[in-house]
Design an enzyme around this catalytic site. Structure first.
Site: not given
Length: 319
Positions: A27, A29, A168
């Site tokens: 993921k 950021d 993240e």
């Protein structure tokens, strides 16, 4: 070719899904972007539909060189720190107007989906097929546009590793599903949440009589304490009032940390708060902290200790 496609947005879940139909990625950021390539024009469009082409010049310039007449590539614009992790604070500085050690040329676009290619709308194809078409276009590139690799691993194990690395979180996507705009269950995000103990050095009053607006928190550094930010969520109205009474009962003659905050009420560093948070900012503050509990400090080693760089220090617990 559509001028804009509303992005597919992952649903936040507590734990990674299981099964061979799920693919996993890091993921990132940053800022969600769709890169539109058309004859004579490349545009960078944000999740909200804004044209930020001028802010992402290096990405736009490289998109011209991808060798296709028309494309819509879905991905995330990020700035990587020294450890290769996306850092939203660095990205904000790079695209902002304030002076920064990072400039727009350092922004990287991680491409993870292909929605349109050379006159063909690909959104009805399954993710696996869209990724198969995207990979030869961007894989192997090391410049402003890169391929967001799929990670072949069990979701729970991947999440654990991602959290230990200070990322993240991770994203899970159904390989067999088409691309649908809006928040969808076939894309899921699982965030890393750290949980640690910090010294309470005071509070900022709430606009509500008798309540707390923000707790002021500190961590150990060397022989002293250093301010790591304020926490303003996680308690009920009753808990907020009780916290204020506790802190008012142990007033400090002088602040335990170097901090100038108008209206702040400082307390002796006798209590610690259990706090869940996402990460550390570049200036050594907690990002998105949430209060989980309070207790008396049994000893100085109970509180979180900052090493050379707080964002690289290991948390005691990941959730």
């Amino acid at each position: 070719m559509p001028r804009r496609v509303e992005p597919c947005v992952p649903t936040l879940v507590d734990k990674p899904p299981t099964g061979p139909e799920w693919a996993f990625e890091v993921k990132w950021d940053g800022y969600r972007l769709a890169v539109h390539v058309e004859p004579g024009e490349v545009r960078a469009v944000t999740r909200g539909g804004y044209d930020w082409t001028k802010k992402f010049g290096s990405i736009v310039a490289e998109a011209h060189e991808l060798g296709h007449t028309s494309m819509i590539i879905d991905g995330e614009a990020v700035v990587l720190d020294d450890e290769g992790r996306s850092d939203f604070g660095l990205l904000q500085r790079a695209v902002g107007k304030r002076p920064s050690s990072h400039d727009a040329s350092e922004i990287v676009f991680f491409a993870f989906d292909l929605l349109y290619l050379d006159g063909r709308d690909l959104r009805k194809l399954p993710l696996s097929e869209r990724r198969r078409l995207l990979e030869p276009i961007v894989a192997g590139r090391a410049g402003a546009i890169r391929f967001s690799e799929e990670v072949s691993a069990d979701g729970a194990e991947f999440l654990c590793v991602a959290c230990e690395m200070g990322l993240e979180g991770i994203v899970a996507k159904r390989r067999d599903r088409p691309y649908r705009s809006g928040r969808q269950p076939e894309w899921q995000k699982i965030k890393c949440a750290r949980r640690d103990t910090f010294v309470i050095v005071g509070y900022e009053p709430s606009t509500m009589p008798g309540a707390i607006g923000r707790l002021l928190l500190a961590a150990r550094k060397g022989d002293g304490l250093v301010y790591v930010g304020g926490c303003g969520t996680g308690w009920s109205n009753k808990e907020s009032t009780a916290l204020r009474e506790l802190l008012n009962a142990i007033p400090a003659e002088r602040p335990a940390v170097t901090l100038r905050r108008k209206g702040a009420v400082f307390a002796r560093p006798l209590l610690v708060a259990d706090v869940e948070y996402r990460a550390w900012t570049q200036d050594g503050k907690l990002r998105h902290p949430s209060f989980k509990g309070v207790r008396e400090m049994e000893g100085p080693t109970e509180a979180y200790e900052i090493a050379d760089e707080p964002k690289l220090a290991k948390s005691n617990e990941f959730k």
